[in-house]
Motif scaffolding. Structure first.
Motif, PDB file in Angstrom:
ATOM      1  N   SER A  47      -2.634 -14.144  -8.359  1.00 41.38           N
ATOM      2  CA  SER A  47      -2.089 -15.454  -8.711  1.00 41.38           C
ATOM      3  C   SER A  47      -0.582 -15.330  -8.890  1.00 41.38           C
ATOM      4  CB  SER A  47      -2.722 -15.942 -10.022  1.00 41.38           C
ATOM      5  OG  SER A  47      -2.159 -17.166 -10.426  1.00 41.38           O
ATOM      6  N   ARG A  48       0.120 -16.375  -8.523  1.00 34.96           N
ATOM      7  CA  ARG A  48       1.574 -16.435  -8.717  1.00 34.96           C
ATOM      8  C   ARG A  48       1.933 -17.880  -9.006  1.00 34.96           C
ATOM      9  NH1 ARG A  48       5.562 -16.843  -4.521  1.00 34.96           N
ATOM     10  NH2 ARG A  48       7.612 -16.338  -5.352  1.00 34.96           N
ATOM     11  N   ALA A  49       2.451 -18.120 -10.213  1.00 36.73           N
ATOM     12  CA  ALA A  49       2.808 -19.475 -10.624  1.00 36.73           C
ATOM     13  C   ALA A  49       4.038 -19.414 -11.521  1.00 36.73           C
ATOM     14  CB  ALA A  49       1.651 -20.128 -11.369  1.00 36.73           C
ATOM     15  N   GLY A  50       5.019 -20.236 -11.212  1.00 36.52           N
ATOM     16  CA  GLY A  50       6.249 -20.214 -12.003  1.00 36.52           C
ATOM     17  C   GLY A  50       6.886 -18.842 -11.938  1.00 36.52           C
ATOM     18  N   ARG A  51       7.158 -18.262 -13.088  1.00 34.70           N
ATOM     19  CA  ARG A  51       7.784 -16.945 -13.153  1.00 34.70           C
ATOM     20  C   ARG A  51       6.778 -15.825 -13.377  1.00 34.70           C
ATOM     21  NH1 ARG A  51      11.879 -17.169 -17.696  1.00 34.70           N
ATOM     22  NH2 ARG A  51      12.258 -15.044 -16.996  1.00 34.70           N
ATOM     23  N   SER A  52       5.487 -16.131 -13.387  1.00 30.96           N
ATOM     24  CA  SER A  52       4.458 -15.136 -13.694  1.00 30.96           C
ATOM     25  C   SER A  52       3.549 -14.876 -12.502  1.00 30.96           C
ATOM     26  CB  SER A  52       3.612 -15.615 -14.875  1.00 30.96           C
ATOM     27  OG  SER A  52       4.405 -15.766 -16.022  1.00 30.96           O
ATOM     28  N   GLY A  53       3.033 -13.654 -12.443  1.00 24.47           N
ATOM     29  CA  GLY A  53       2.095 -13.291 -11.396  1.00 24.47           C
ATOM     30  C   GLY A  53       1.066 -12.302 -11.913  1.00 24.47           C
ATOM     31  N   ILE A  54      -0.063 -12.247 -11.243  1.00 20.76           N
ATOM     32  CA  ILE A  54      -1.124 -11.298 -11.562  1.00 20.76           C
ATOM     33  C   ILE A  54      -1.436 -10.527 -10.284  1.00 20.76           C
ATOM     34  CG2 ILE A  54      -3.514 -10.990 -12.326  1.00 20.76           C
ATOM     35  CD1 ILE A  54      -3.266 -13.700 -13.772  1.00 20.76           C
ATOM     36  N   TYR A  55      -1.483  -9.192 -10.405  1.00 23.82           N
ATOM     37  CA  TYR A  55      -1.719  -8.320  -9.253  1.00 23.82           C
ATOM     38  C   TYR A  55      -2.778  -7.287  -9.612  1.00 23.82           C
ATOM     39  CZ  TYR A  55       2.445 -10.411  -7.336  1.00 23.82           C
ATOM     40  OH  TYR A  55       3.346 -11.325  -6.850  1.00 23.82           O
ATOM     41  N   ASP A  56      -3.711  -7.064  -8.706  1.00 27.29           N
ATOM     42  CA  ASP A  56      -4.714  -6.017  -8.854  1.00 27.29           C
ATOM     43  C   ASP A  56      -4.400  -4.900  -7.873  1.00 27.29           C
ATOM     44  OD1 ASP A  56      -6.110  -7.277 -10.873  1.00 27.29           O
ATOM     45  OD2 ASP A  56      -7.604  -8.145  -9.539  1.00 27.29           O
ATOM     46  N   ILE A  57      -4.452  -3.668  -8.381  1.00 26.82           N
ATOM     47  CA  ILE A  57      -4.149  -2.499  -7.568  1.00 26.82           C
ATOM     48  C   ILE A  57      -5.319  -1.531  -7.670  1.00 26.82           C
ATOM     49  CG2 ILE A  57      -2.605  -0.527  -7.219  1.00 26.82           C
ATOM     50  CD1 ILE A  57      -1.382  -3.677  -8.973  1.00 26.82           C
ATOM     51  N   SER A  58      -5.918  -1.181  -6.536  1.00 25.76           N
ATOM     52  CA  SER A  58      -7.031  -0.238  -6.474  1.00 25.76           C
ATOM     53  C   SER A  58      -6.523   1.097  -5.969  1.00 25.76           C
ATOM     54  CB  SER A  58      -8.124  -0.741  -5.528  1.00 25.76           C
ATOM     55  OG  SER A  58      -8.676  -1.933  -6.016  1.00 25.76           O
ATOM     56  N   LEU A  59      -6.980   2.177  -6.582  1.00 24.61           N
ATOM     57  CA  LEU A  59      -6.659   3.527  -6.131  1.00 24.61           C
ATOM     58  C   LEU A  59      -7.917   4.168  -5.564  1.00 24.61           C
ATOM     59  CD1 LEU A  59      -4.219   2.983  -8.047  1.00 24.61           C
ATOM     60  CD2 LEU A  59      -4.305   5.392  -8.613  1.00 24.61           C
ATOM     61  N   HIS A  60      -7.790   4.723  -4.366  1.00 24.11           N
ATOM     62  CA  HIS A  60      -8.893   5.428  -3.699  1.00 24.11           C
ATOM     63  C   HIS A  60      -8.390   6.783  -3.217  1.00 24.11           C
ATOM     64  CE1 HIS A  60     -10.383   1.291  -3.509  1.00 24.11           C
ATOM     65  NE2 HIS A  60     -11.585   1.840  -3.447  1.00 24.11           N
ATOM     66  N   ASN A  61      -9.296   7.747  -3.149  1.00 28.28           N
ATOM     67  CA  ASN A  61      -8.911   9.043  -2.592  1.00 28.28           C
ATOM     68  C   ASN A  61      -9.186   9.062  -1.093  1.00 28.28           C
ATOM     69  OD1 ASN A  61     -11.669   9.575  -2.273  1.00 28.28           O
ATOM     70  ND2 ASN A  61     -11.767  10.969  -4.029  1.00 28.28           N
ATOM     71  N   SER A 116       0.858  -1.183   0.000  1.00 29.55           N
ATOM     72  CA  SER A 116       0.000   0.000   0.000  1.00 29.55           C
ATOM     73  C   SER A 116       0.894   1.233   0.000  1.00 29.55           C
ATOM     74  CB  SER A 116      -0.903  -0.012   1.230  1.00 29.55           C
ATOM     75  OG  SER A 116      -1.796   1.075   1.202  1.00 29.55           O
ATOM     76  N   ILE A 117       0.607   2.169  -0.929  1.00 29.71           N
ATOM     77  CA  ILE A 117       1.397   3.387  -1.081  1.00 29.71           C
ATOM     78  C   ILE A 117       0.450   4.574  -1.224  1.00 29.71           C
ATOM     79  CG2 ILE A 117       3.011   4.635  -2.586  1.00 29.71           C
ATOM     80  CD1 ILE A 117       4.295   2.050  -3.332  1.00 29.71           C
ATOM     81  N   ARG A 118       0.854   5.704  -0.649  1.00 28.64           N
ATOM     82  CA  ARG A 118       0.034   6.923  -0.711  1.00 28.64           C
ATOM     83  C   ARG A 118       0.808   8.035  -1.407  1.00 28.64           C
ATOM     84  NH1 ARG A 118      -2.200   7.883   4.784  1.00 28.64           N
ATOM     85  NH2 ARG A 118      -0.038   8.203   5.329  1.00 28.64           N
ATOM     86  N   MET A 119       0.054   8.897  -2.151  1.00 30.95           N
ATOM     87  CA  MET A 119       0.650  10.043  -2.824  1.00 30.95           C
ATOM     88  C   MET A 119      -0.354  11.193  -2.851  1.00 30.95           C
ATOM     89  SD  MET A 119       2.068  10.284  -6.771  1.00 30.95           S
ATOM     90  CE  MET A 119       0.448  10.216  -7.533  1.00 30.95           C
ATOM     91  N   ARG A 120       0.117  12.400  -2.523  1.00 28.45           N
ATOM     92  CA  ARG A 120      -0.721  13.607  -2.600  1.00 28.45           C
ATOM     93  C   ARG A 120      -0.570  14.211  -3.999  1.00 28.45           C
ATOM     94  NH1 ARG A 120      -3.488  16.494   0.781  1.00 28.45           N
ATOM     95  NH2 ARG A 120      -2.592  15.519   2.620  1.00 28.45           N
ATOM     96  N   ILE A 121      -1.696  14.616  -4.586  1.00 30.82           N
ATOM     97  CA  ILE A 121      -1.685  15.213  -5.916  1.00 30.82           C
ATOM     98  C   ILE A 121      -1.292  16.686  -5.799  1.00 30.82           C
ATOM     99  CG2 ILE A 121      -3.025  15.695  -8.003  1.00 30.82           C
ATOM    100  CD1 ILE A 121      -2.506  12.659  -7.290  1.00 30.82           C
ATOM    101  N   ASP A 178      -5.787  16.046  -3.504  1.00 34.99           N
ATOM    102  CA  ASP A 178      -6.320  14.725  -3.172  1.00 34.99           C
ATOM    103  C   ASP A 178      -5.160  13.847  -2.717  1.00 34.99           C
ATOM    104  OD1 ASP A 178      -8.977  15.180  -3.700  1.00 34.99           O
ATOM    105  OD2 ASP A 178      -9.026  14.079  -5.592  1.00 34.99           O
ATOM    106  N   GLU A 179      -5.449  12.973  -1.796  1.00 37.88           N
ATOM    107  CA  GLU A 179      -4.467  12.014  -1.313  1.00 37.88           C
ATOM    108  C   GLU A 179      -4.917  10.650  -1.813  1.00 37.88           C
ATOM    109  OE1 GLU A 179      -3.820  11.004   3.053  1.00 37.88           O
ATOM    110  OE2 GLU A 179      -2.287  12.522   2.609  1.00 37.88           O
ATOM    111  N   LEU A 180      -4.165  10.104  -2.761  1.00 41.95           N
ATOM    112  CA  LEU A 180      -4.521   8.814  -3.340  1.00 41.95           C
ATOM    113  C   LEU A 180      -3.743   7.704  -2.657  1.00 41.95           C
ATOM    114  CD1 LEU A 180      -4.628   9.607  -7.165  1.00 41.95           C
ATOM    115  CD2 LEU A 180      -6.443   9.815  -5.444  1.00 41.95           C
ATOM    116  N   THR A 181      -4.444   6.619  -2.377  1.00 39.68           N
ATOM    117  CA  THR A 181      -3.825   5.431  -1.803  1.00 39.68           C
ATOM    118  C   THR A 181      -4.007   4.281  -2.777  1.00 39.68           C
ATOM    119  OG1 THR A 181      -4.245   6.166   0.457  1.00 39.68           O
ATOM    120  CG2 THR A 181      -3.788   3.824   0.148  1.00 39.68           C
ATOM    121  N   ALA A 182      -2.898   3.658  -3.122  1.00 44.11           N
ATOM    122  CA  ALA A 182      -2.908   2.470  -3.977  1.00 44.11           C
ATOM    123  C   ALA A 182      -2.724   1.252  -3.082  1.00 44.11           C
ATOM    124  CB  ALA A 182      -1.787   2.537  -5.002  1.00 44.11           C
ATOM    125  N   THR A 183      -3.563   0.253  -3.298  1.00 42.10           N
ATOM    126  CA  THR A 183      -3.486  -0.975  -2.519  1.00 42.10           C
ATOM    127  C   THR A 183      -3.396  -2.152  -3.485  1.00 42.10           C
ATOM    128  OG1 THR A 183      -4.821   0.043  -0.794  1.00 42.10           O
ATOM    129  CG2 THR A 183      -4.596  -2.358  -0.728  1.00 42.10           C
TER     130      THR A 183
END
Length: 149
Positions: A109-123, A42-47, A99-104
């Protein structure tokens, strides 16, 4: 002590600390790493004013960068160097100056050398701003030296 004896959370934090030390782009944008765990971050950034486009809203590239940085910290929590293979973002509603945005990020999924990640941004009001999906690829090398006992 070997890195293999660390708990998953301790390993994730050590990897994040190693990445943070050399992540000049993330630091330049004044992002703040809020949390990290195995497959999560989780990371936050101010616009700031310089991030606004001609419509007076946050340029999508800055939101993408926030999500991409969060993705990088989440997929590098296993002490295996991991990079983006493909990413996409859907912008749902605009973000504005101060605005202060937070990415989570969460690992889907993670298999072998590949992975899938979902990242949501909220204010700061909890409004869903954007949704990012990243596909990762593990490459050669590790983030931490493995000191043997």
């Amino acid at each position: 002590m070997s890195t293999t004896t660390l708990s998953p959370q301790a390993l994730a934090q050590a990897c994040a600390d190693a990445m943070w030390a050399d992540d000049h782009a993330t630091k330049h944008l004044n992002m703040e790493l809020l949390s990290v765990d195995a497959g999560k971050a989780s990371i936050r950034m101010r616009i700031a004013k310089h991030m606004l486009n001609g419509h007076g809203t946050c340029h999508g590239g800055y939101m993408f960068t926030l999500a991409d940085s969060c993705f990088a910290f989440a997929c590098n929590t296993y002490n295996q160097r991991t990079v983006a293979q493909q990413c996409s973002i859907s912008y749902l509603t605009p973000a504005f100056e101060d605005d202060e945005l937070t990415a989570t990020a969460r690992e889907v999924s993670r298999a072998g050398r590949s992975g899938i990640y979902d990242i949501s941004l909220h204010n700061q009001r909890g409004e869903h701003i954007a949704e990012f999906r990243g596909l990762s690829r593990t490459i050669k090398g590790s983030l931490l030296p493995d000191s043997q006992p």
